[in-house]
Design an enzyme around this catalytic site. Structure first.
Site, PDB file in Angstrom:
ATOM      1  N   ASP A  36      -1.835  75.897  15.453  1.00  0.00           N
ATOM      2  CA  ASP A  36      -2.671  76.349  14.493  1.00  0.00           C
ATOM      3  C   ASP A  36      -2.022  76.960  13.398  1.00  0.00           C
ATOM      4  OD1 ASP A  36      -1.967  78.471  15.810  1.00  0.00           O
ATOM      5  OD2 ASP A  36      -3.712  79.356  16.549  1.00  0.00           O
ATOM      6  N   SER A  37      -0.643  76.886  13.274  1.00  0.00           N
ATOM      7  CA  SER A  37       0.154  77.129  12.042  1.00  0.00           C
ATOM      8  C   SER A  37      -0.390  76.502  10.953  1.00  0.00           C
ATOM      9  CB  SER A  37       1.490  76.917  12.402  1.00  0.00           C
ATOM     10  OG  SER A  37       1.798  75.770  12.787  1.00  0.00           O
ATOM     11  N   ASP A  44      -2.819  72.976  19.900  1.00  0.00           N
ATOM     12  CA  ASP A  44      -3.000  74.378  20.022  1.00  0.00           C
ATOM     13  C   ASP A  44      -4.599  74.518  20.126  1.00  0.00           C
ATOM     14  OD1 ASP A  44      -0.903  76.234  20.041  1.00  0.00           O
ATOM     15  OD2 ASP A  44      -0.972  76.295  18.074  1.00  0.00           O
ATOM     16  N   LYS A  49      -2.388  74.267  24.361  1.00  0.00           N
ATOM     17  CA  LYS A  49      -1.784  75.582  24.259  1.00  0.00           C
ATOM     18  C   LYS A  49      -2.715  76.701  24.189  1.00  0.00           C
ATOM     19  CE  LYS A  49       1.345  76.713  21.089  1.00  0.00           C
ATOM     20  NZ  LYS A  49       0.924  77.881  20.573  1.00  0.00           N
ATOM     21  N   GLU A  68      -3.197  81.052  23.638  1.00  0.00           N
ATOM     22  CA  GLU A  68      -1.989  82.206  23.487  1.00  0.00           C
ATOM     23  C   GLU A  68      -2.590  83.412  24.556  1.00  0.00           C
ATOM     24  OE1 GLU A  68      -2.096  83.541  19.534  1.00  0.00           O
ATOM     25  OE2 GLU A  68      -1.233  81.692  18.847  1.00  0.00           O
ATOM     26  N   GLU A  87       7.632  83.830  21.786  1.00  0.00           N
ATOM     27  CA  GLU A  87       7.817  83.886  20.506  1.00  0.00           C
ATOM     28  C   GLU A  87       8.106  85.264  19.855  1.00  0.00           C
ATOM     29  OE1 GLU A  87       5.451  82.936  16.081  1.00  0.00           O
ATOM     30  OE2 GLU A  87       4.527  82.505  17.975  1.00  0.00           O
TER      31      GLU A  87
END
Length: 271
Positions: free
Chosen positions: A50-51, A89, A117, A119, A187
């Site tokens: 999602d960057s 993501d 993925k 978070e 991270e």
């Protein structure tokens, strides 16, 4: 230096690499062209992150990214891969409930991803991991600086420097593995803490700003190439285009540096 395997990278192969002491190289990609270069250069895992909200769309954070966006880019990247494992993501609030996570993950796997993925490690995140893992969907967890929590964190800040926060991260790392995660991204956490978590973790760890002791490393494509994204350049970023001389050369230089342990060094890690 050991070479990347020619056969496709599978989820079980990640654990095999860890047991063999072979570092995993991961990069983000958002289109088929870069994916093709990464695949040919021995990158193990390609992340549709999602960057993309920040480096492709020009947003201030990852929060505006939707499942539609990730699905679109996952389909594009999948067309460029034949060997690397494709990780996608789950964007902001796509995992708010296990059912929403399942719907989003199903779409991304059908678009070509081999793993998703998510978070964090709060109770509903662990529920989502269990729900997905119980339905044969491989999951990567993501702890430390979780960009979807930027509003709560008050910015993009190193996590786990205080004793209580470090202990919580250690506990969270074990919890996501117990819930069924197959991989863990760490991270922006101090190197020593990332080393402790990696030693204790039953699953492979991938670091980004987490020092050299993780089982692998990941960088955002634009950061690896030294491109100006309009955002502050993190300490853990290194411009590999300078030494590589071309995009393919930069990717190969990155993969080699991850494999031989020369990246990240102390200049690209947090204490």
């Amino acid at each position: 230096m050991s070479q990347a395997p020619a056969k496709p990278v599978t989820v079980p192969a990640l654990g095999d690499a860890r047991r063999a002491g072979r570092k995993l190289a991961m990069l983000t990609a958002y289109d088929a062209g870069f994916a093709r270069v990464f695949d040919a250069s021995g990158v193990d895992i390609v992340l549709v992150g999602d960057s993309l909200g920040m480096v492709v769309q020009g947003e201030a954070s990852t929060l505006p990214v939707t499942v539609d966006h990730i699905e679109y880019h996952t389909r594009a990247v999948a067309r460029g891969l034949s060997r690397a494992l494709l990780l996608a993501d789950l964007p902001f609030q796509a995992d708010a409930t296990p059912e929403r996570a399942l719907d989003a993950a199903t779409r991304l796997l059908q678009a070509g991803a081999g793993m998703v993925k998510l978070e964090g490690a709060g109770p509903h995140k662990l529920d989502a991991i269990r729900f997905l893992a119980g339905r044969e969907i491989p999951v990567s967890a993501h702890l430390g600086l979780t960009p979807q929590s930027v509003l709560r964190f008050g910015g993009f800040k190193v996590q786990g420097r205080e004793a209580a926060a470090a202990e919580q991260l250690r506990a969270d790392a074990l919890a996501v593995a117990e819930a069924g995660a197959d991989l863990l991204v760490l991270e922006c956490v101090p190197s020593a803490l990332a080393a402790d978590i990696t030693r204790a973790s039953p699953i492979p760890t991938i670091g980004i700003g987490a020092g050299p002791h993780c089982d692998g490393q990941v960088l955002v494509l634009h950061d690896m190439l030294g491109l100006d994204t309009g955002h502050r350049r993190p300490k853990f970023v290194k411009d590999f285009l300078v030494e590589g001389g071309s995009v393919a050369g930069a990717v190969q230089a990155y993969v080699n540096a991850v494999r031989d342990g020369s990246f990240p060094d102390a200049a690209h890690a947090y204490e």
